[in-house]
Design an enzyme around this catalytic site. Structure first.
Site, short mmCIF file in Angstrom:
data_model
loop_
_atom_site.label_atom_id
_atom_site.label_comp_id
_atom_site.label_asym_id
_atom_site.label_seq_id
_atom_site.Cartn_x
_atom_site.Cartn_y
_atom_site.Cartn_z
N LYS A 134 0.82 -1.21 0.00
CA LYS A 134 0.00 0.00 0.00
C LYS A 134 0.85 1.26 0.00
CE LYS A 134 -0.77 0.32 5.04
NZ LYS A 134 -0.18 -0.95 5.51
N LYS A 167 8.66 -11.90 -37.00
CA LYS A 167 8.09 -10.64 -37.47
C LYS A 167 7.54 -10.85 -38.88
CE LYS A 167 9.49 -8.02 -33.94
NZ LYS A 167 8.56 -7.32 -33.03
N LYS A 224 11.78 -16.78 -30.86
CA LYS A 224 10.62 -16.71 -29.97
C LYS A 224 9.43 -16.09 -30.69
CE LYS A 224 10.94 -12.14 -27.80
NZ LYS A 224 9.54 -11.76 -28.14
N ASP A 225 8.24 -16.42 -30.19
CA ASP A 225 7.06 -15.69 -30.62
C ASP A 225 7.20 -14.24 -30.21
OD1 ASP A 225 5.59 -17.81 -31.73
OD2 ASP A 225 4.73 -18.37 -29.79
N ASP A 226 6.58 -13.33 -30.95
CA ASP A 226 6.44 -11.98 -30.44
C ASP A 226 5.52 -12.04 -29.22
OD1 ASP A 226 5.18 -9.15 -30.28
OD2 ASP A 226 6.88 -8.92 -31.64
N GLU A 227 5.80 -11.21 -28.22
CA GLU A 227 5.00 -11.24 -27.00
C GLU A 227 3.53 -10.90 -27.24
OE1 GLU A 227 6.45 -7.02 -27.34
OE2 GLU A 227 7.27 -9.01 -27.70
N HIS A 277 9.56 -12.19 -20.60
CA HIS A 277 9.47 -10.94 -21.36
C HIS A 277 9.15 -9.78 -20.42
CE1 HIS A 277 8.34 -8.01 -24.41
NE2 HIS A 277 9.00 -8.78 -25.27
N GLY A 299 16.07 -3.16 -30.65
CA GLY A 299 16.99 -2.38 -31.47
C GLY A 299 18.37 -3.00 -31.61
N THR A 347 13.67 -6.92 -35.89
CA THR A 347 13.87 -6.34 -37.23
C THR A 347 15.34 -6.41 -37.64
OG1 THR A 347 14.05 -4.13 -36.24
CG2 THR A 347 11.88 -4.82 -37.02
#
Length: 386
Positions: free
Chosen positions: A85, A131, A157-160, A248, A316, A339
């Site tokens: 809290k 991608k 990996k899969d994209d999240e 991730h 990047g 990319t």
């Protein structure tokens, strides 16, 4: 045993007062004469302010020591105790958490186990991301995987963002890609990991993860901060899930980006991930496409590796900055590119080759100046992105 937490307060905040408020409010909840008959009973649960230091910018860092008996050896009760809290009380940020070595859940495989599964011990690993993130069919995923895997890729990996969607249902993606992984193994002798994104409701996640592994998944991806550390702990401690879990950082900015509120990235993506059972953790690189503090990045790297967890600087990453990455990380790092591989001018396979050309040039001590580069994938990548 105790848990140490550092809180950072801006100059306008009375750090001494706030630290004492945390020490009482986040433990016994009260400490007054009315409860004097219970003081001995309550004392063992109280936290203690053990020091306050002032930094050059006028900020103060208060160190508070909590009894470990107040928590359940997990991340959820830990976060509730140290910030709960109080996270809504105004300016004040958790910038360091120091846990006993035995606290929480250890990585099942980590750096050593992932390297053993791949049979790669003497260099950084090269990883890609499917991608475009959305819109690809299951067969599209397999076609991309075939191209990059035969070019030498270690992990994909899969994209999240890719959930269990009708365009490419998770089990269809796995089925199509598993056949490619077997082709690669039979033709090259190499293993390639495919981290499948585990998604769903809380009561389904562990069952779905077990089913994916049973059907041939050799790695999993989990959006830990949206699904919860408890999910990661459950998957990591499950004997039936004997594959590496890639964690991730999606949603981390909502917890960490405030300058004077929340928790430091190194706490969330470093300490908490490392004590919740992640085998590899993705996070932004300071020289990538997202703004990130190099000091925080360095802390995350060191915290993870101290627990045998693979650091995966991301966002990047491209072939031309590999010398910087290796200068900061050495060989125990996963070079994760989306990319930077998939958008290579000559295609994804050339993107993979560009990373391996970069590693070879570093090993040979050769220049990355485009004028000195032979024609090929690396030169194309550097001319495209720098």
């Amino acid at each position: 045993m105790t848990i140490i937490v550092d809180y950072r307060f801006p100059p306008a905040i009375n750090a001494e007062k706030q630290a004492k408020t945390i020490a009482i409010g986040q433990t016994a909840g009260t400490w007054s004469e009315r409860h004097s008959h219970r003081q001995k009973q309550l004392q063992q649960h109280l936290a203690e302010v053990v020091g306050i230091r002032e930094e050059a910018d006028g900020y103060k860092v208060a160190r508070v020591r909590f009894p470990q008996i107040n928590v359940e050896n997990d991340i959820a009760s830990l976060l509730t105790m140290i910030f709960g809290k109080y996270s809504m009380a105004g300016a004040g940020k958790v910038v360091g958490v120091y846990l006993p070595e035995s606290y929480g859940t250890k990585a099942k495989l980590g750096i050593t186990g992932i390297r053993q599964r791949l049979g790669v011990y003497d260099r950084p690993l090269v990883m890609a991301i499917f991608k475009p993130a959305l819109g690809l069919s299951a067969q599209d995923h397999a076609d991309i995987l075939r191209e990059v895997a035969f070019a030498g890729l270690d992990v994909i990996k899969d994209d999240e963002i890719m959930a269990d969607l009708p365009v490419a249902p998770t089990h269809e993606r796995l089925d199509c890609c598993r056949r490619v992984l077997e082709e690669v193994r039979q033709q090259t002798g190499r293993n390639v990991l495919y981290a499948v994104n585990v998604t769903g409701k809380a009561d389904e996640l562990q069952r779905k993860a077990r089913l994916l592994v049973k059907h041939g998944a050799n790695a999993l991806l989990l959006n830990v901060l949206t699904y919860g550390f408890s999910v990661l702990e459950a998957l990591a401690s499950d004997p039936a899930i004997d594959v590496p879990i890639f964690a991730h950082p999606a949603f981390a900015g909502a917890m960490c980006a405030g300058s004077d509120t929340g928790l430091a990235y190194s706490v969330v993506l470093g300490t908490m991930m490392a004590h919740a059972g992640a085998d590899a953790v993705l996070y932004p690189a300071a020289y990538g496409s997202l703004p990130f503090d190099p000091q925080e990045e360095g802390k995350i790297r060191d915290i993870l590796r101290d627990r045998n967890v693979f650091p995966v600087p991301s966002a990047g990453i491209r072939p031309g900055i590999v010398p910087q990455v290796l200068g900061d990380y050495g060989r125990n790092v996963i070079l994760n590119a989306g990319t930077g591989i998939m958008d290579h001018p000559s295609g994804p396979a050339s993107g993979v080759r560009a990373f391996f050309e970069a590693l070879a040039r570093i090993e040979a001590g050769e220049s990355f100046d485009p004028a000195n580069l032979p024609e090929g994938a690396l030169k194309q990548a550097i001319l495209e992105w720098g």
